[in-house]
Design a protein around this motif. Structure first.
Motif, PDB file in Angstrom:
ATOM      1  N   ASN A 112       0.773  -1.341   0.012  1.00 20.78           N
ATOM      2  CA  ASN A 112       0.228  -0.062  -0.172  1.00 20.78           C
ATOM      3  C   ASN A 112       0.759   1.356  -0.108  1.00 20.78           C
ATOM      4  O   ASN A 112       0.785   2.231   0.724  1.00 20.78           O
ATOM      5  CB  ASN A 112      -0.844  -0.049   1.128  1.00 20.78           C
ATOM      6  N   ARG A 163       2.531   4.908  -1.235  1.00 20.57           N
ATOM      7  CA  ARG A 163       1.913   5.969  -1.834  1.00 20.57           C
ATOM      8  C   ARG A 163       3.156   7.109  -1.932  1.00 20.57           C
ATOM      9  O   ARG A 163       4.008   7.228  -0.804  1.00 20.57           O
ATOM     10  CB  ARG A 163       0.945   6.915  -1.079  1.00 20.57           C
ATOM     11  N   ILE A 222       2.311   7.710  -7.060  1.00 26.40           N
ATOM     12  CA  ILE A 222       2.189   6.367  -6.969  1.00 26.40           C
ATOM     13  C   ILE A 222       1.071   6.308  -5.872  1.00 26.40           C
ATOM     14  O   ILE A 222       1.431   6.997  -4.822  1.00 26.40           O
ATOM     15  CB  ILE A 222       3.239   5.600  -6.523  1.00 26.40           C
ATOM     16  N   ASP A 223       0.026   5.502  -6.153  1.00 27.39           N
ATOM     17  CA  ASP A 223      -1.153   5.868  -5.082  1.00 27.39           C
ATOM     18  C   ASP A 223      -1.793   4.576  -4.419  1.00 27.39           C
ATOM     19  O   ASP A 223      -2.543   3.729  -5.483  1.00 27.39           O
ATOM     20  CB  ASP A 223      -2.319   6.844  -5.665  1.00 27.39           C
ATOM     21  N   GLY A 224      -1.486   4.110  -3.720  1.00 27.75           N
ATOM     22  CA  GLY A 224      -1.849   2.895  -3.066  1.00 27.75           C
ATOM     23  C   GLY A 224      -1.500   1.481  -3.813  1.00 27.75           C
ATOM     24  O   GLY A 224      -2.260   0.692  -3.917  1.00 27.75           O
ATOM     25  N   VAL A 225      -0.221   1.379  -4.059  1.00 25.85           N
ATOM     26  CA  VAL A 225       0.038   0.190  -4.734  1.00 25.85           C
ATOM     27  C   VAL A 225       0.926  -0.741  -3.758  1.00 25.85           C
ATOM     28  O   VAL A 225       1.297  -0.474  -3.052  1.00 25.85           O
ATOM     29  CB  VAL A 225       1.194   0.572  -5.868  1.00 25.85           C
ATOM     30  N   MET A 234       0.178  -0.391 -15.134  1.00 25.13           N
ATOM     31  CA  MET A 234       0.169   0.702 -14.555  1.00 25.13           C
ATOM     32  C   MET A 234      -0.770   1.643 -15.112  1.00 25.13           C
ATOM     33  O   MET A 234      -0.737   1.716 -16.341  1.00 25.13           O
ATOM     34  CB  MET A 234       1.513   1.408 -14.212  1.00 25.13           C
ATOM     35  N   LYS A 243      -1.808   3.892 -10.153  1.00 30.33           N
ATOM     36  CA  LYS A 243      -2.181   2.634  -9.564  1.00 30.33           C
ATOM     37  C   LYS A 243      -1.697   1.357 -10.533  1.00 30.33           C
ATOM     38  O   LYS A 243      -1.585   1.550 -11.320  1.00 30.33           O
ATOM     39  CB  LYS A 243      -3.633   2.821  -9.353  1.00 30.33           C
ATOM     40  N   ASP A 250      -3.334  -1.335 -12.501  1.00 34.52           N
ATOM     41  CA  ASP A 250      -4.713  -1.479 -13.077  1.00 34.52           C
ATOM     42  C   ASP A 250      -4.922  -3.162 -12.820  1.00 34.52           C
ATOM     43  O   ASP A 250      -6.226  -3.490 -12.827  1.00 34.52           O
ATOM     44  CB  ASP A 250      -4.812  -1.232 -14.392  1.00 34.52           C
TER      45      ASP A 250
END
Length: 594
Positions: free
Chosen positions: A354, A356, A367-370, A558, A562, A564
């Motif tokens: 998670n 960011r 980068i958002d919540g990977v 990506m 995120k 995908d």
């Protein structure tokens, strides 16, 4: 920056720190230089005292109070002091030149070492890049600034204390002749410092711009496109406009400084006049002898020349550079990347939870919540369109950046707790913007593993494995026409970059879009080569072209920072979605390959 931190960079602390750095860098030669400066300074004061003794003896001999031969001793004393003075002057200049050569480049080297220890994400911040530019200017100024600070004590303070003591011994009022001119001059320099510190703050970002525009005009990597596509006039206009602004700001500051210097010279002139009057009055009242009057009158020229040299030249130039010196020390004090020096165990893979990350000055997260994991021996392809966040994710996975939120565990350890150098030591890679070093072929390969001596056999093996086959290029061949060498084709440079990645010992390897500008056939060859290179190791392939991504064990798609989707090539095609759309749009690239 807080006020408490600003106090670390006031003039006195900067002077002390610069002086200590100067001596620390030059060591005993610096101590010798300043010792000679003190001795040389005292010799000037001794010469004024000896002149009085000689004039008093000549006066006494002229009226018959002493024999004429009695004048020989004070004459020989003065001659001896002048002789020693010249020897000290020559020795001081010689040692000063040696110290300057010894210190040359060491301040810049210290700054470069500092850059290596600063977190890589800072280099994405334009404010930080401006600070780096300022610090580089400071590296060129700190040596002179430190020299002036030391000379103020070892030469000028010694001189004025010695002369002041001598003048006080003649008449308690005479030392005022020094203060009359010196105090206004010092106050003027304080104003001088503020003016030039403000100039440096304004000029740093502008200087970085015009340096780039100049590079776009004349550098070899730019000039072909600049000339053919007509960009010369465009960049020349930007360069000229920016340089004009810098020149205008500098001229305005210099204009203020010139007015200050005129006022300082006037203060010195008035001070000299007042000093002569005080000296004459002391002689007429019988407080000092005619010999003392003659000696001090002759010495006043020396006193004010040395004062003008100290204030108008040395302090003035030091005042101009103090803003740059401040920026230099601020950069040396900048926060560094830290952590334990422990080599990560890549057999435990890499796990992102998670995470960011947002670049400095931007609102939207890159980068958002990977969350994802890479197992030992697995090759993961990260695909997506330009700007999807692929490269940023990789920088987080290898510890180049640390996440703002969440965690990346490399070999079972949190990347925030491992020193970056410990991670980099086990990673190799081939990048889209690989460097074309202006060095020999051997050095271009060996530079990827500088901790060990170059192994010729391994270098040649890496070149052979990368299929580097430039005719006439030996290991000792210089790869730069600018240095009487040769240039390589784009394809050969790419093979050389792969050889560089092969040569470096590694447990983890990255292939970051090095095939973006080549055809599908060459692309497949490179990816097949990479697959052999990454066998039984953790590996990442980064690309926005999908032809060879299917060679990876898994593919992470990506989109807008995120993930995908994630899976094998076949799984992603069956599921449809972003990957299937990208594959369909690029399919004609990979049809009917030769």
């Amino acid at each position: 920056m807080s006020k408490n931190k600003d106090k670390r960079y006031n003039i006195l602390r900067l002077a002390g720190r610069s002086a200590w750095l100067y001596i620390k860098t030059s060591k005993w030669s610096g101590v010798l230089e300043q010792t000679l400066a003190a001795m040389h300074s005292f010799s000037w004061a001794a010469a004024i005292m000896a002149t009085q003794v000689l004039f008093d003896a000549v006066t006494a001999a002229s009226v018959g109070e002493i024999e004429f031969w009695a004048v020989v001793s004070p004459l020989a004393l003065l001659a001896g002091i002048i002789f020693v003075q010249q020897i000290l002057n020559g020795a001081e200049n010689f040692v000063s030149d040696a110290v300057e050569q010894k210190n040359k480049g060491r301040y810049m080297a210290a700054l470069q070492r500092k850059m290596q220890r600063i977190s890589a994400k800072n280099f994405e911040d334009t404010n930080f890049l401006d600070d780096v530019n300022k610090a580089r200017e400071g590296a060129n100024s700190v040596g002179y600034f430190a020299f002036v600070c030391l000379q103020m004590f070892t030469f000028y303070v010694v001189f004025f204390v010695s002369v002041g003591w001598y003048l006080f011994s003649l008449s308690p009022i005479l030392p005022l002749t020094i203060l009359i001119a010196f105090v206004p001059a010092i106050l003027g320099q304080i104003a001088h410092i503020k003016v030039f510190s403000k100039l440096e703050e304004q000029n740093a970002p502008l200087r970085r711009k015009y340096e780039y525009y100049q590079k776009a005009i004349v550098d070899r990597e730019f000039y072909k496109e600049t000339r053919i596509l007509g960009g010369f006039r465009f960049f020349h206009r930007l360069f000229t406009e920016t340089l004009t602004i810098v020149t205008k700001k500098t001229w305005q500051t210099e204009h203020k400084a010139a007015i200050m210097r005129i006022l300082l010279n006037f203060a010195s002139f008035v001070g000299l006049g007042v000093s002569i009057f005080m000296l004459f009055n002391a002689t007429m009242s019988g407080d000092i002898s005619v010999g003392a009057f003659a000696a001090v009158l002759a010495g006043l020229s020396t006193i004010f020349d040395i004062m003008e040299e100290a204030v108008t030249y040395h302090l003035s130039h030091a005042a101009e550079s103090i803003g740059k010196v401040t920026n230099y020390f601020k950069m040396l004090d900048a926060e560094e990347a830290n952590g334990e020096i422990i080599t990560p165990d890549f057999t435990k893979g890499i796990i992102a939870e998670n995470i960011r990350f947002t670049y400095q000055g931007r609102e939207e997260a890159a980068i958002d919540g990977v969350s994802l994991s890479i197992s030992n021996g697995e090759t993961l392809a990260i695909v997506g369109e330009n700007g999807a966040g692929k490269s940023t994710l990789v920088r987080l996975l290898i510890g180049l950046y640390t996440p703002d939120e969440g965690s990346v565990k490399i070999g079972g350890m949190d990347s925030k707790k491992i020193h970056p150098s410990a991670i980099y030591g086990t990673i190799s890679g081939v990048f889209q913007r690989y460097q074309r070093y202006k060095m020999t072929l051997e050095d271009n390969v060996a530079i990827s593993n500088t901790k060990a001596s170059a192994n010729i056999a391994q270098i040649q093996a890496a070149l052979d494995e990368a299929e580097f086959n430039e005719e006439g290029a030996e290991l000792g061949t210089m790869l730069s026409p600018e240095f009487d060498g040769i240039d390589l084709s784009g394809g050969q440079w790419q093979r050389l970059a792969i050889a560089r990645g092969l040569y470096r010992k590694h447990d983890f390897i990255i292939l970051d879009e090095p095939t973006a500008a080549i055809d599908p056939i060459e692309e497949e060859r490179i990816y097949n080569q990479f697959k052999q290179l990454a066998k039984d190791k953790c590996a990442i392939v980064v690309t926005h072209r999908l032809g060879s991504a299917k060679l990876a064990d898994r593919i992470a798609v990506m989109d807008n920072g995120k993930i995908d989707d994630i899976g094998t090539h076949d799984e992603l095609i069956i599921r449809g979605g972003k990957y299937a759309e990208m594959w369909q749009s690029q399919a004609e690239w990979y049809e009917n390959r030769a």
